[in-house]
Scaffold this active site. Sequence first.
Site, short mmCIF file in Angstrom:
data_model
loop_
_atom_site.label_atom_id
_atom_site.label_comp_id
_atom_site.label_asym_id
_atom_site.label_seq_id
_atom_site.Cartn_x
_atom_site.Cartn_y
_atom_site.Cartn_z
CE LYS A 1 -33.81 -48.29 -3.09
NZ LYS A 1 -32.91 -48.50 -4.25
CB SER B 1 -32.00 -52.24 -3.74
OG SER B 1 -31.72 -50.95 -4.29
CB SER C 1 -31.39 -50.81 -7.54
OG SER C 1 -30.53 -51.76 -6.95
#
Length: 471
Positions: free
Chosen positions: A81, A156, A180
């Site tokens: 990420k 996310s 997330s």
Amino acid sequence: MSAEPALMTLTEVARAIAMRQVSSHEVTRALLHRIAQWQPHLNAFMSIESEAALRAADAADADLAKGEVRGPLHGVPLAHKDMYYDAGKVATCGSLIRRDFVPTVTSTALQRLKDAGQVRLGTLHLAEFAYGPTGHNAHYGPVRNPWNVAHITGGSSSGSGASVAARLTYAALGSDTGGSIRMPAHFCGVTGLKTTVGRVSRAGAMPLSQSLDTVGPLARTAEDCALLLALMAGADPEDSTTSREPLSDYVAATKGSLKGLKIGVPASFYVDDLDSEVARVLDETIAVLKREGADIVKVELPDQRQLSSASQLVLAAEAAAFHKRWMIERPQDYGAQTLMRLQNGLSVPAVTYLEAMRWRGPALAAHNAAVAGVDAIIAPASPIPAPTIEESDVGGGPNAPALLQRLTLFTRPVNFLGLPSLTVPSGFTRSGLPVGMQLIGRSFDEATLLTVGAAFQRVTDHHDRVPKLPS
């Protein structure tokens, strides 16, 4: 073990490279080939560093030929990420504001994986500033679900979920502040571990909520998550919130049996108003656990809606505090949904925030009392399968706000309590969308969750299924 390198698990490919059954160069090239095929359909990567990755793979192969082994991930290509700082490399955090941000430090979690020998493939897409449950991003476009590109990935950690599911990386770091990691795991059909607050250092990871943020992996199996947790977990002088609580042998835990373990099924909240196919998968999962020797019991939990609301309140206030200066100076550089969420946090009274923070201790004590003697709780990660991108975006209609609230209804209480939770692929809807179940554990007892998850995966094949490339 799959003969195709890209379809191996993290554990399998690490072992194959170490035994020189396959080279890091071959593995890296195989993933880059899949990335080239899938990226136009998914938008899962923020950056793809093909040449640098192949050079690093060649160096790893050369070291191995000389008998120099860097660690358990020697030569394994991974992407993470794009909010984990890597000194000297851009970390966009999914934002316009940090589009050109180059950190001078490296995230502790990422550094520990680098020290173990990983090869960097690039960086993965995410919701803007990791603040959003869907995978939408106003600046860089949505990440699409590999099982059906019209649907969301969950956020996310959207790029992490999509890329692991499509076999573009063997695993990826995500972060979990309100769900997330668990949302993308559920919606994309991968395994995701939300760790106990303080188990893994947050130093060098973009902050969202100082008291709720957690670092954890998304991977194909519980065994893979255990391998990564073993490498990352532990105290860090750069993060004073990390715990010195003893570590377990997480990899060994994945070899354990379900016999003798007591798994609780909530009597309400997590089983209320479920999509019919999520309810079916929950029943099927419980049946498998029972058949494998687990003792299934009903548990009465304290009011989870209060926990969910408190989690949202704390997140809103802490995120707004971090973003206050940019909201004043650069409001036009935020996406509309992100800015609205952040501005809502400015309206939280200090007294209300402090009351919520003071309540966390008593709320955790009440939870622990309610589940005394229970090794883990099983519950859906979300009450619904992945909705479409269109219906969950800005302008998605009058039901869109309620839909967004519903997505993370079952994840937020765990964040407020700071507990660990492992989401495992548990089935599919009749239309082919994945459904995940989350196992909720005791503080710092990730090992038991990994035992249950791995035992479940030994007798099921949901995690082995691979999406087909869209035509």
